[in-house]
Design a protein around this motif. Structure first.
Motif, PDB file in Angstrom:
ATOM      1  N   GLN A  79      -9.037  64.310 -29.592  1.00 44.89           N
ATOM      2  CA  GLN A  79      -9.925  64.010 -28.455  1.00 44.89           C
ATOM      3  C   GLN A  79     -10.578  65.301 -27.954  1.00 44.89           C
ATOM      4  O   GLN A  79      -9.893  66.179 -27.446  1.00 44.89           O
ATOM      5  N   MET A  80     -11.894  65.400 -28.145  1.00 47.76           N
ATOM      6  CA  MET A  80     -12.617  66.598 -27.690  1.00 47.76           C
ATOM      7  C   MET A  80     -13.349  66.265 -26.396  1.00 47.76           C
ATOM      8  O   MET A  80     -14.085  65.279 -26.347  1.00 47.76           O
ATOM      9  N   ASP A  81     -13.126  67.092 -25.374  1.00 48.23           N
ATOM     10  CA  ASP A  81     -13.765  66.851 -24.083  1.00 48.23           C
ATOM     11  C   ASP A  81     -14.536  68.085 -23.648  1.00 48.23           C
ATOM     12  O   ASP A  81     -14.036  68.890 -22.859  1.00 48.23           O
ATOM     13  N   ARG A  82     -15.736  68.232 -24.183  1.00 46.17           N
ATOM     14  CA  ARG A  82     -16.532  69.430 -23.886  1.00 46.17           C
ATOM     15  C   ARG A  82     -16.876  69.504 -22.387  1.00 46.17           C
ATOM     16  O   ARG A  82     -16.740  70.556 -21.781  1.00 46.17           O
ATOM     17  N   GLU A  83     -17.276  68.374 -21.822  1.00 44.00           N
ATOM     18  CA  GLU A  83     -17.673  68.385 -20.402  1.00 44.00           C
ATOM     19  C   GLU A  83     -16.492  68.705 -19.495  1.00 44.00           C
ATOM     20  O   GLU A  83     -16.630  69.422 -18.518  1.00 44.00           O
ATOM     21  N   GLU A  84     -15.322  68.183 -19.864  1.00 38.53           N
ATOM     22  CA  GLU A  84     -14.102  68.473 -19.098  1.00 38.53           C
ATOM     23  C   GLU A  84     -13.802  69.969 -19.182  1.00 38.53           C
ATOM     24  O   GLU A  84     -13.437  70.599 -18.193  1.00 38.53           O
ATOM     25  N   GLY A  85     -13.994  70.543 -20.377  1.00 39.19           N
ATOM     26  CA  GLY A  85     -13.785  71.984 -20.572  1.00 39.19           C
ATOM     27  C   GLY A  85     -14.719  72.793 -19.687  1.00 39.19           C
ATOM     28  O   GLY A  85     -14.301  73.766 -19.046  1.00 39.19           O
ATOM     29  N   VAL A  86     -15.970  72.374 -19.619  1.00 38.72           N
ATOM     30  CA  VAL A  86     -16.961  73.079 -18.777  1.00 38.72           C
ATOM     31  C   VAL A  86     -16.540  72.994 -17.305  1.00 38.72           C
ATOM     32  O   VAL A  86     -16.603  73.986 -16.572  1.00 38.72           O
ATOM     33  N   ARG A  87     -16.052  71.803 -16.907  1.00 35.89           N
ATOM     34  CA  ARG A  87     -15.614  71.640 -15.503  1.00 35.89           C
ATOM     35  C   ARG A  87     -14.446  72.571 -15.187  1.00 35.89           C
ATOM     36  O   ARG A  87     -14.382  73.161 -14.112  1.00 35.89           O
ATOM     37  N   HIS A  88     -13.520  72.712 -16.153  1.00 38.98           N
ATOM     38  CA  HIS A  88     -12.387  73.623 -15.949  1.00 38.98           C
ATOM     39  C   HIS A  88     -12.876  75.067 -15.817  1.00 38.98           C
ATOM     40  O   HIS A  88     -12.410  75.800 -14.947  1.00 38.98           O
ATOM     41  N   VAL A  89     -13.797  75.466 -16.696  1.00 31.57           N
ATOM     42  CA  VAL A  89     -14.319  76.840 -16.644  1.00 31.57           C
ATOM     43  C   VAL A  89     -14.968  77.100 -15.284  1.00 31.57           C
ATOM     44  O   VAL A  89     -14.741  78.139 -14.656  1.00 31.57           O
ATOM     45  N   LEU A  90     -15.753  76.125 -14.799  1.00 34.34           N
ATOM     46  CA  LEU A  90     -16.430  76.287 -13.502  1.00 34.34           C
ATOM     47  C   LEU A  90     -15.410  76.345 -12.363  1.00 34.34           C
ATOM     48  O   LEU A  90     -15.538  77.158 -11.442  1.00 34.34           O
TER      49      LEU A  90
ATOM     50  N   LEU B  35     -16.833  57.043 -26.106  1.00 29.92           N
ATOM     51  CA  LEU B  35     -17.558  58.238 -26.570  1.00 29.92           C
ATOM     52  C   LEU B  35     -18.565  58.760 -25.546  1.00 29.92           C
ATOM     53  O   LEU B  35     -19.112  59.840 -25.720  1.00 29.92           O
ATOM     54  N   THR B  36     -18.812  58.013 -24.482  1.00 30.48           N
ATOM     55  CA  THR B  36     -19.619  58.591 -23.395  1.00 30.48           C
ATOM     56  C   THR B  36     -18.724  59.467 -22.518  1.00 30.48           C
ATOM     57  O   THR B  36     -19.194  60.368 -21.857  1.00 30.48           O
ATOM     58  N   ARG B  37     -17.408  59.182 -22.520  1.00 30.14           N
ATOM     59  CA  ARG B  37     -16.461  59.931 -21.681  1.00 30.14           C
ATOM     60  C   ARG B  37     -15.880  61.144 -22.395  1.00 30.14           C
ATOM     61  O   ARG B  37     -15.410  62.064 -21.748  1.00 30.14           O
ATOM     62  N   HIS B  38     -15.869  61.102 -23.728  1.00 29.70           N
ATOM     63  CA  HIS B  38     -15.300  62.201 -24.514  1.00 29.70           C
ATOM     64  C   HIS B  38     -16.325  62.605 -25.562  1.00 29.70           C
ATOM     65  O   HIS B  38     -16.895  61.735 -26.219  1.00 29.70           O
ATOM     66  N   SER B  39     -16.531  63.917 -25.722  1.00 29.61           N
ATOM     67  CA  SER B  39     -17.605  64.354 -26.616  1.00 29.61           C
ATOM     68  C   SER B  39     -17.365  63.940 -28.067  1.00 29.61           C
ATOM     69  O   SER B  39     -18.315  63.665 -28.784  1.00 29.61           O
ATOM     70  N   ALA B  40     -16.102  63.892 -28.501  1.00 25.40           N
ATOM     71  CA  ALA B  40     -15.797  63.407 -29.861  1.00 25.40           C
ATOM     72  C   ALA B  40     -14.375  62.865 -29.893  1.00 25.40           C
ATOM     73  O   ALA B  40     -13.492  63.367 -29.206  1.00 25.40           O
ATOM     74  N   LEU B  41     -14.183  61.838 -30.711  1.00 24.17           N
ATOM     75  CA  LEU B  41     -12.841  61.267 -30.886  1.00 24.17           C
ATOM     76  C   LEU B  41     -12.590  61.115 -32.379  1.00 24.17           C
ATOM     77  O   LEU B  41     -13.512  60.780 -33.128  1.00 24.17           O
ATOM     78  N   SER B  42     -11.339  61.366 -32.784  1.00 25.78           N
ATOM     79  CA  SER B  42     -11.023  61.231 -34.208  1.00 25.78           C
ATOM     80  C   SER B  42     -10.730  59.769 -34.522  1.00 25.78           C
ATOM     81  O   SER B  42     -10.452  58.969 -33.613  1.00 25.78           O
ATOM     82  N   PHE B  43     -10.749  59.459 -35.806  1.00 26.00           N
ATOM     83  CA  PHE B  43     -10.461  58.086 -36.237  1.00 26.00           C
ATOM     84  C   PHE B  43      -9.067  57.674 -35.751  1.00 26.00           C
ATOM     85  O   PHE B  43      -8.880  56.577 -35.215  1.00 26.00           O
ATOM     86  N   SER B  44      -8.088  58.596 -35.921  1.00 28.17           N
ATOM     87  CA  SER B  44      -6.715  58.226 -35.556  1.00 28.17           C
ATOM     88  C   SER B  44      -6.578  58.024 -34.048  1.00 28.17           C
ATOM     89  O   SER B  44      -5.820  57.165 -33.596  1.00 28.17           O
ATOM     90  N   ARG B  45      -7.307  58.817 -33.248  1.00 27.42           N
ATOM     91  CA  ARG B  45      -7.244  58.646 -31.791  1.00 27.42           C
ATOM     92  C   ARG B  45      -7.863  57.297 -31.387  1.00 27.42           C
ATOM     93  O   ARG B  45      -7.312  56.588 -30.551  1.00 27.42           O
ATOM     94  N   LEU B  87     -21.237  60.069 -30.081  1.00 28.21           N
ATOM     95  CA  LEU B  87     -22.360  59.177 -29.781  1.00 28.21           C
ATOM     96  C   LEU B  87     -23.681  59.928 -29.988  1.00 28.21           C
ATOM     97  O   LEU B  87     -23.791  61.099 -29.623  1.00 28.21           O
ATOM     98  N   THR B  88     -24.680  59.257 -30.543  1.00 30.57           N
ATOM     99  CA  THR B  88     -26.000  59.881 -30.673  1.00 30.57           C
ATOM    100  C   THR B  88     -26.752  59.704 -29.344  1.00 30.57           C
ATOM    101  O   THR B  88     -26.378  58.849 -28.528  1.00 30.57           O
ATOM    102  N   ALA B  89     -27.814  60.494 -29.149  1.00 27.02           N
ATOM    103  CA  ALA B  89     -28.619  60.376 -27.917  1.00 27.02           C
ATOM    104  C   ALA B  89     -29.230  58.978 -27.831  1.00 27.02           C
ATOM    105  O   ALA B  89     -29.261  58.358 -26.768  1.00 27.02           O
TER     106      ALA B  89
END
Lengths: 188, 116
Positions: A79-90, B35-45, B87-89
């Motif tokens: 689970q990658m959360d770029r926006e959450e990371g930015v919020r933490h940095v700020l 995927l609007t809440r998380h920038s990327a998710l893996s298949f297993s997640r 998610l794409t734009a």
């Protein structure tokens, strides 16, 4: 498709979003700060002249390491959360900047070292408390302990800094153990 | 009983225009919202969150990818393949439109009588 079906689908999606948001603060970050905090707070009682130097290095370094540990934990669970990371940095970057600015109070002679220590403790307490409100509830208790620690320091209680640091470390260790057990359960 | 669509031809048209066939399926809708809440998710997640089988989830993801909603990226982590989805734009825009249409559909109907 009727409204009942739509409501049911939206409930399902809401459940998913809540489930994905439960990952929270990684235990490894709690362990890191459970090590840094009692050393830094203890120094204020036993080697006050080294305290500033310690935090000038350990504070930013701990922040960078926390970022790396957070990213590693995210990759591990997928689970990658770029926006959450930015919020933490700020958030944490803002807190660090306010701390650095508060040092000007001592440099310009408006306050003395021990009072500055108390002011910085209050800023950090506020930072942790608000992190507890916005990021993860686990930050609330250490933030509250810091507020109580500030009162003890101002009242001149002996070893107030050390006691505060140890109490924070205990809560962080407990959080790390709880999160570790949860992670292990998820892995199983 | 709830109405199936808001009253009036214009309201109905607005709802139908905003709806996206691919997002009518709750799993596909769930994937896009996650995927609007998380920038990327893996298949297993995604599998863990949605509690779907590999085959079913793979089919839904393929559908969304072919529909232009998602992009996938394969990489190796600890010598194991990991597929990341984001998610794409365009997908984000279409999802927002779909969610607006759903909100309009619920908002345009008379309240549901839950006492029945």
């Amino acid at each position: 498709m009727n409204t009942r079906a739509v409501e049911s689908d939206l409930q399902y999606v809401k459940g998913l979003v809540e489930k994905a948001g439960q990952s929270g603060l990684p235990g490894s970050i709690c362990l890191l700060w459970a090590l840094i905090v009692p050393i830094g707070f203890g120094l204020a009682d036993f080697a006050p002249h080294a305290t500033g130097w310690f935090w000038m290095i350990a504070g930013p370094l701990g922040g960078i390491l926390s970022g790396l540990l957070g990213r590693r934990a995210g990759l591990r669970i997928g689970q990658m959360d770029r926006e959450e990371g930015v919020r933490h940095v700020l958030h944490w970057g803002g807190m660090l900047t306010v701390i650095l600015l508060s040092i000007a109070l001592a440099v310009l002679g408006h306050v003395e070292g021990p009072v500055l220590g108390g002011i910085i403790l209050l800023i950090v307490a506020m930072g942790w408390w608000t992190a507890g409100v916005h990021f993860d509830r686990s930050f609330l208790l250490p933030g509250g302990i810091m507020m109580a620690g500030f009162l003890a320091v101002m009242a001149g209680v002996r070893y107030a800094w050390t006691g505060t640091g140890v109490l924070i470390a205990v809560t962080l260790l407990y959080t790390a153990l709880r999160k570790g057990a949860k992670d292990a359960a998820l892995d199983a | 009983m709830p109405h199936s669509m808001p009253d009036g031809d214009e309201g109905l048209k607005a709802v139908l225009d905003g709806m996206n066939g691919l997002l009518m399926h709750r799993v596909r809708l769930g994937i896009c919202v996650l995927l609007t809440r998380h920038s990327a998710l893996s298949f297993s997640r995604l599998k863990e969150l949605l509690e779907e089988t590999d085959g079913s989830l793979g089919a839904q993801l393929r559908g969304l990818e072919e529909g232009g909603f998602l992009v996938s990226k394969k990489e190796f982590r600890n010598r194991r393949p990991v597929t990341w989805y984001s998610l794409t734009a365009e997908g984000r825009k279409r999802l927002e439109k779909h969610l607006e249409a759903l909100a309009r559909m619920i908002g345009g109907c008379e309240p549901i009588d839950r006492t029945r």
